[in-house]
Design a protein around this motif. Sequence first.
Motif, short mmCIF file in Angstrom:
data_model
loop_
_atom_site.label_atom_id
_atom_site.label_comp_id
_atom_site.label_asym_id
_atom_site.label_seq_id
_atom_site.Cartn_x
_atom_site.Cartn_y
_atom_site.Cartn_z
N THR A 59 36.83 38.07 47.88
CA THR A 59 36.98 37.74 46.47
C THR A 59 38.08 36.69 46.29
OG1 THR A 59 36.35 40.00 45.90
CG2 THR A 59 37.34 38.69 44.15
N TYR B 243 39.96 33.83 43.28
CA TYR B 243 40.25 33.69 41.84
C TYR B 243 40.89 32.34 41.56
CZ TYR B 243 40.55 38.76 42.71
OH TYR B 243 40.31 40.04 43.13
N SER C 252 36.59 34.41 38.81
CA SER C 252 36.66 35.16 40.04
C SER C 252 35.29 35.10 40.72
CB SER C 252 37.04 36.60 39.74
OG SER C 252 36.79 37.42 40.85
N GLN D 198 46.21 40.98 45.41
CA GLN D 198 45.80 39.58 45.36
C GLN D 198 46.91 38.74 45.97
OE1 GLN D 198 44.49 38.38 41.43
NE2 GLN D 198 43.31 40.27 41.16
#
Lengths: 118, 110
Positions: free
Chosen positions: A31, A33, A48, A107
């Motif tokens: 993932t 972003y 995202s 993150q």
Amino acid sequence: DTAVSQTPKYLVTQMGNDKSIKCEQNLGHDTMYWYKQDSKKFLKIMFSYNNKELIINETVPNRFSPKSPDKAHLNLHINSLELGDSAVYFCASSQDLRTRGDFYNEQFFGPGTRLTVL
Amino acid sequence: EDKVVQSPLSLVVHEGDTVTLNCSYEVTNFRSLLWYKQEKKAPTFLFMLTSSGIEKKSGRLSSILDKKELFSILNITATQTGDSAVYLCAVFKGAQKLVFGQGTRLTINP
């Protein structure tokens, strides 16, 4: 070994131009972003992607278009730049949330790209 | 609308002082609260708090969450010049969405 890298670090351009910012991560995350940090230091999520699929798309002008050629890259293309686009843009990545349920996966942020539109 | 508010916005102290940074929030679908430290570039993760009343500690930094009153504090004891940074509070809403506050700029003078 840079985990999340962005290029360029600084970008100065004229209003109306089109520009791209590139992001790459070598953490094996699924993932990625894009965030925008304005002059007041608010970090706001823009997009995202998970495995090249768009999963978050906040209220962002459609002049901004993310592109994910593979899961290690997420580029941001901006058309017809405006003065208000001036900000620091951060890329980030995390593990695929959906394999671990609805819990926060840390993150990791890139160093940021400072965009100045004149 | 989701809101995360930090105070103070700016704080200047002397080395060795203890500081307390505040974060209050009004966010739907709260999952957890996070603290980040941002020096010149990328924010780096400090703590994640999910349960009320349980202090998280890392060296001179500690943090606690109050889910009833909707706030968190970050304490730094015996501050050092290397603690100078912007401290960001963020609420995780699920589906990997973070809502950030505007940060507290902390300056530690020698």
